[in-house]
Design an enzyme around this catalytic site. Structure first.
Site, PDB file in Angstrom:
ATOM      1  N   ARG A 478      26.589  39.993  16.080  1.00  0.00           N
ATOM      2  CA  ARG A 478      26.950  39.109  14.964  1.00  0.00           C
ATOM      3  C   ARG A 478      25.727  38.384  14.405  1.00  0.00           C
ATOM      4  NH1 ARG A 478      31.372  36.156  18.592  1.00  0.00           N
ATOM      5  NH2 ARG A 478      29.635  36.517  20.028  1.00  0.00           N
ATOM      6  N   CYS A 497      22.681  39.704  -5.592  1.00  0.00           N
ATOM      7  CA  CYS A 497      22.717  41.175  -5.608  1.00  0.00           C
ATOM      8  C   CYS A 497      22.561  41.719  -4.192  1.00  0.00           C
ATOM      9  CB  CYS A 497      21.620  41.717  -6.509  1.00  0.00           C
ATOM     10  SG  CYS A 497      21.827  41.273  -8.242  1.00  0.00           S
ATOM     11  N   ARG A 524      24.787  44.967  -3.353  1.00  0.00           N
ATOM     12  CA  ARG A 524      25.935  45.381  -4.169  1.00  0.00           C
ATOM     13  C   ARG A 524      25.495  45.972  -5.499  1.00  0.00           C
ATOM     14  NH1 ARG A 524      26.721  42.314  -8.545  1.00  0.00           N
ATOM     15  NH2 ARG A 524      25.656  40.293  -8.585  1.00  0.00           N
ATOM     16  N   ALA A 526      21.990  47.383  -7.411  1.00  0.00           N
ATOM     17  CA  ALA A 526      20.613  47.788  -7.127  1.00  0.00           C
ATOM     18  C   ALA A 526      19.950  48.344  -8.382  1.00  0.00           C
ATOM     19  CB  ALA A 526      20.597  48.824  -6.011  1.00  0.00           C
ATOM     20  N   ASN A 535      13.012  44.270  -3.445  1.00  0.00           N
ATOM     21  CA  ASN A 535      13.916  44.037  -2.320  1.00  0.00           C
ATOM     22  C   ASN A 535      13.452  44.751  -1.059  1.00  0.00           C
ATOM     23  OD1 ASN A 535      16.484  44.502  -4.778  1.00  0.00           O
ATOM     24  ND2 ASN A 535      15.588  42.557  -4.136  1.00  0.00           N
ATOM     25  N   HIS A 565      21.690  51.829  -9.876  1.00  0.00           N
ATOM     26  CA  HIS A 565      21.612  52.173 -11.287  1.00  0.00           C
ATOM     27  C   HIS A 565      20.192  52.111 -11.842  1.00  0.00           C
ATOM     28  CE1 HIS A 565      22.548  47.819 -10.907  1.00  0.00           C
ATOM     29  NE2 HIS A 565      21.577  47.700 -11.801  1.00  0.00           N
ATOM     30  N   TYR A 567      18.503  51.207 -15.601  1.00  0.00           N
ATOM     31  CA  TYR A 567      18.743  50.711 -16.955  1.00  0.00           C
ATOM     32  C   TYR A 567      18.207  51.720 -17.974  1.00  0.00           C
ATOM     33  CZ  TYR A 567      20.325  46.129 -15.386  1.00  0.00           C
ATOM     34  OH  TYR A 567      21.052  45.108 -14.821  1.00  0.00           O
TER      35      TYR A 567
END
EC number: 2.1.1.45
Length: 625
Positions: A478, A497, A524, A526, A535, A565, A567
């Protein structure tokens, strides 16, 4: 009493000198490791595996190649290391009477451990069913039951998930009681499949061997890293032909491993030689030490709008040669971009820019061992910006103006008056981002007032709990750092994100070594062009920092993504990046001991030394707000 056959094999003159072994190798108290490769493109990693094994004390290595494996391995690259190489033709051709050696029997007698990497679907099937139609399968059939066998499968995804493969795995485990599988990993394969099947990272394979035999690495003085015969890590000329491939139809390819080694050394770093010559070989030419170059953190000249504001002409890729590095870990990132460009769905998005997107692609894995920092090289990543933002998170700061004052402008857009008003945060001053990442890391659950309020001892200090648990109960399941707080999201200028990070401690790779710390981060949303390179570097740095404070060694960073994704206004820039050949990742060193730093809050930019970062130039991309 007559001499044992294996001793006669080691000393008597036989027709083929390749199978001669000196008697001392049978009584020299060395670790005898027999490494075999089967028909798979992943066999291009064999030379790296052998080189790495030879960096351990008291290790002798011999190699067996199946006929298909010979298509991917240059025998000369192995013999240059003082390693004998055997193939099918060597098994019986020297036998002309009862006193003559039988190669597969003598190799079995010589070896303490058998490593098969890669293990193809074909050889796995033969092993499970007891076939012995070549040197390797005959050796396996004659293998002593108590001797260990390590098996690293590699094959196409559909072959790996085929029920027959699972039956073969069960049969081998049942029959060979002392066998262990080094399971394959998930990746984008050259055939277009996405999933499990690629051979495990070659460094992890070597680590399993070292752990099994409790090997200790050789120690050398700093700056003593040299290449055997002037060759670097990827010594096989075949590597160039497969630089962008991941598998083949029958026998797997492997490209999820970083093939580069340290090209610069720190004056204070204790490093390991890439390989050493066996005593029985002749003297070999040793290449000169690589010159050391250091990129000071404070020398970044790029003022960032998400770190990329300078346009440079594309630098043409240079074909790989046997003396160059191949950074297959960065290739994971580039291959994922290619996959999104080819298979992504066109989707609208919050910013109005539009994207090409895929959901839940294969995870990216980056080795952090040996002080490695996975800082992308196919474009310059704004390292000072990554560090300053990470320290800003660690301090629980939510005021974007504090970054802007240091020339870090990556949060300016989200902290602007226009953007805050669009989020309904009209009472916030410019730069007040609300309870975002750092606030959740250090004060989870506390009531947010504004960026100027003192939150000392308020909420849950998750980061402090992570470090405390790692020290006191390292095997806890945990050990979590979460930035996702549904109650606080309406107050945030931008919901997180990268939202969730789990830490995992494993045993030392060698006796007396440090425990190994790995991390896995879930993102969530990217942004492959701007966000993901940041990151990767940021969470790798965080893992290194926490490992340093706990007395551990950073081992691996695993990156899991949801909506992944590109852009639409990044397409041209990323095409430029795809034309570039990745270089070796740099190394990270800390200038102060953990006891001198005191706590995770006391790190400063001056504590970090990053050496060997030699990227291509920056690529301009617009940040969508």
């Amino acid at each position: 009493m007559s001499q044992p056959l294996h001793a006669r094999f080691a000393t008597r003159a036989v027709k083929n000198p390749m199978i001669l072994e000196k008697e001392r190798q049978l009584t020299d108290s060395k670790y005898h490791i027999l490494v075999a490769a089967t028909g798979s493109v992943a066999a291009i990693k064999l030379t790296l595996i052998v080189k790495s094994l030879l960096t351990y004390k008291g290790v002798d290595v011999q190699v067996v190649l199946t006929d298909p494996a010979r298509n991917f391995v240059e025998k000369e690259d192995l013999t240059a290391l003082g390693v004998n190489v055997y193939n099918n033709a060597d098994d019986w051709k020297n036998w002309d009477g009862l006193e003559c050696p039988i190669t597969h029997i003598e190799l079995r007698r010589w070896a303490h451990l058998l490593l098969i990497a890669p293990l193809s679907a074909n050889t796995m099937a033969k092993m499970a069913n007891g076939l012995c139609d070549n040197l390797l399968t005959s050796l396996i059939r004659a293998w002593a039951p108590l001797k260990p066998i390590l098996l690293a499968p590699a094959m196409n995804t559909l072959m790996w998930t085929n029920p027959i493969t699972q039956e073969h795995l069960s049969a081998i485990s049942r029959i060979y009681k002392n066998s262990e599988f080094i399971m394959p990993i998930e990746k984008v394969l050259a055939c277009g499949d996405i999933g499990m099947g690629g051979m495990a990272e070659w460094r992890n394979i070597v680590g399993r061997v070292a752990d099994k035999l409790q090997l200790e690495q050789k120690s050398v003085l700093p700056n003593a890293v040299k290449n055997i015969d002037g060759q670097d890590d990827d010594s096989s000329e075949q590597t160039a032909a497969f630089e962008e491939y991941d598998d083949d139809d029958d026998d797997d390819v492997d490209d999820n491993e970083q093939s580069n080694s340290m090209i610069e050394t720190s004056a204070n770093a204790d490093i390991t030689p890439k390989a050493s010559l066996l005593p029985s070989t002749t003297e070999s030419s040793i290449s000169k030490d690589h010159e050391t170059s250091q990129a000071p953190l404070g020398s970044e000249s790029v003022d960032t709008q998400a770190s990329e504001n300078v346009t440079t002409k594309p630098e043409p890729p240079v074909p790989f040669t046997s003396s160059e590095y191949r950074n297959t870990e960065e290739e994971q990132y580039l291959n994922l971009i290619r996959y999104i460009l080819e298979n992504g769905q066109s989707r609208p998005d919050r910013t109005g820019t539009g994207t090409r997107s895929v959901f839940a692609p294969p995870q990216l894995r980056f080795s952090l061992r040996n002080n490695t920092l996975p800082l992308l090289t196919t474009k310059r990543v704004f390292l000072r910006g990554v560090l300053e933002e990470l320290l800003w998170f660690i301090h629980g700061d939510t005021n974007a103006n504090h970054l802007s004052e240091k020339g870090i402008h990556i949060w300016d857009g989200n902290g602007s008056r226009e953007f805050l008003d669009s989020r309904g945060l009209t009472d916030r001053k410019v730069g007040d981002l609300g309870p975002i990442y750092g606030f959740q890391w250090r004060h989870f659950g506390a009531q947010y007032v504004d960026c100027d309020t003192d939150y000392t001892n308020k909420g849950v200090d998750q980061l402090a709990q992570v470090i405390s648990t790692l020290k006191l109960n390292p095997y806890d399941r945990r050990i979590i750092l979460s930035a996702w707080n549904p109650l606080a999201i309406p107050e945030m200028a931008l919901p997180p994100c990268h939202i969730f990070c789990q830490f995992y401690v494993s045993e030392p790779c060698k006796p007396g070594g440090k425990p190994q710390l790995s991390s896995m981060m879930y993102q969530r949303s990217a942004d492959m062009g701007l966000g993901v390179p940041f990151n990767i570097a940021s969470y790798s740095l965080l893992t290194h920092m926490i490992a340093h404070m706990c007395g551990y060694e950073a081992a691996e960073f695993v990156h899991v993504m949801g909506d992944c994704h590109i852009y639409n206004d990044h397409l041209e820039a990323l095409q430029t990046q795809l034309e570039r050949v990745p270089k070796a990742f740099p190394k990270l060193f800390f200038k102060r001991d953990a006891k001198d730093i005191g706590s995770i809050d006391s790190f400063s930019v001056d504590d970090f030394a990053v050496e060997g970062y030699n990227p291509y130039g920056p690529i301009k991309m617009k940040m969508s707000v």
